[in-house]
Write an enzyme that holds these catalytic residues in place. Structure first.
Site, short mmCIF file in Angstrom:
data_model
loop_
_atom_site.label_atom_id
_atom_site.label_comp_id
_atom_site.label_asym_id
_atom_site.label_seq_id
_atom_site.Cartn_x
_atom_site.Cartn_y
_atom_site.Cartn_z
N HIS A 114 0.72 -1.21 -0.03
CA HIS A 114 0.01 0.22 -0.12
C HIS A 114 0.79 1.30 -0.05
O HIS A 114 2.11 1.22 0.32
CB HIS A 114 -0.89 -0.13 1.24
N ARG A 170 -3.36 3.35 13.82
CA ARG A 170 -3.19 2.28 13.33
C ARG A 170 -2.95 1.12 14.22
O ARG A 170 -2.07 1.17 15.22
CB ARG A 170 -2.13 2.12 12.20
#
Ligand code: SIN
Length: 275
Positions: A251, A266
């Protein structure tokens, strides 16, 4: 699409699904978790809207899938070392994840997955792009698949983390960072699918090849494995969540919104040794 406890709508032929009908702020049942795990492996990255996760519900969600990892360069706030702040504003000199990567692939046991929750997002921009490494593997020629089989690569955190710390004005002299050797082609432990497991942030070299040949092969793989036709692009809203299978996607986060704020946390779920 085929689940009893939520709806999954596929976003591209290779990866990505919007999940609706689940409230991630509340405890989940075993049935919901089994189906979520299946959806994660099938779609490789899952997107959720309107989930106002707090620290506890975010960590609980991650822990359903495994033990939480502490980031080797950026431990979280006081009392929550497993939370990785993802934050950019007018004072930022860089953002996390601006180049294609798999999270912490420099670790001996790279993460199974990561769950990112953003509370504040720019008006437009700040998208995250994901690329399917299983689809990228499938698109290699049979000859290239044979050539890559059995090769291993060195992944190291040093170059990336020291560069980030320098930009952030952090003195990291005396710190050391993880490094590990992984197969260039790994097999997903759940789906059994083969996938490309190198990335431009952490991979340093291919061990079995001369330096220049290995470099050329890596350059080819970086380009091949992030082509638009194996990508999905996520547009964030406040309280969106992205949950990616870190074993099967790379990503990249776009920083096209400076000086606006984009902010959240996260959690990262421990994984196992690639084979
Ligand atoms: C990252 O986890 O690499 C950052 C992703 C993002 O901010 O979209």
């Amino acid at each position: 699409m085929g689940y009893e406890t939520f709806e999954a709508s596929r976003l591209t032929p290779h990866l990505g699904a919007n999940i609706s009908g689940l409230d991630l702020t509340r405890p989940l049942s075993n049935r919901q978790l089994d189906e979520l795990h299946d959806a994660l492996v099938t779609h490789e990255v899952l997107f959720f809207r309107d989930q106002s996760l707090d620290i506890e519900s975010h960590k609980r969600l991650g822990r359903y899938f495994g033990e939480l990892a502490i980031h080797p360069n950026t431990p979280g706030p006081e009392g929550h070392p497993e939370l990785l702040p993802i934050h950019a504003d007018a004072h930022s000199k860089r953002i996390a994840g601006e180049n294609w990567h798999s999270d912490v692939s420099c670790s001996e046991e790279p993460p199974l997955g990561s769950i990112l929750h953003l509370k504040e997002v720019p008006e437009v921009g700040g998208d995250t792009l994901f690329a399917s490494q299983t689809a990228a593997y499938d698109a290699l020629s049979p000859r290239m698949k044979t050539y890559l089989e059995g090769l291993t690569a060195l992944h190291a955190g040093e170059r990336n983390y020291r560069r980030n710390n320098e930009k952030d004005g952090i003195d990291d002299r005396g710190r050391s960072y993880p490094s590990a050797v992984h197969p260039v082609i790994r097999t997903h432990p759940v789906s059994g699918r083969k996938l490309i497991f190198v990335n431009e942030v952490f991979t340093m070299r291919i061990n079995e090849l001369p330096e220049d040949e290995g470099r050329a092969v890596l350059e080819f793989l970086y380009k091949h494995s992030t082509k638009p036709d194996v990508q999905v692009r996520f547009k964030w809203q406040p309280n969106s969540v992205a949950f990616w299978d870190n074993r099967s996607v790379q990503h990249l986060a776009l920083w096209d919104y400076y000086p606006q704020v984009r902010s959240g946390f996260r959690v990262t779920i421990k994984g196992d040794r690639p084979h």
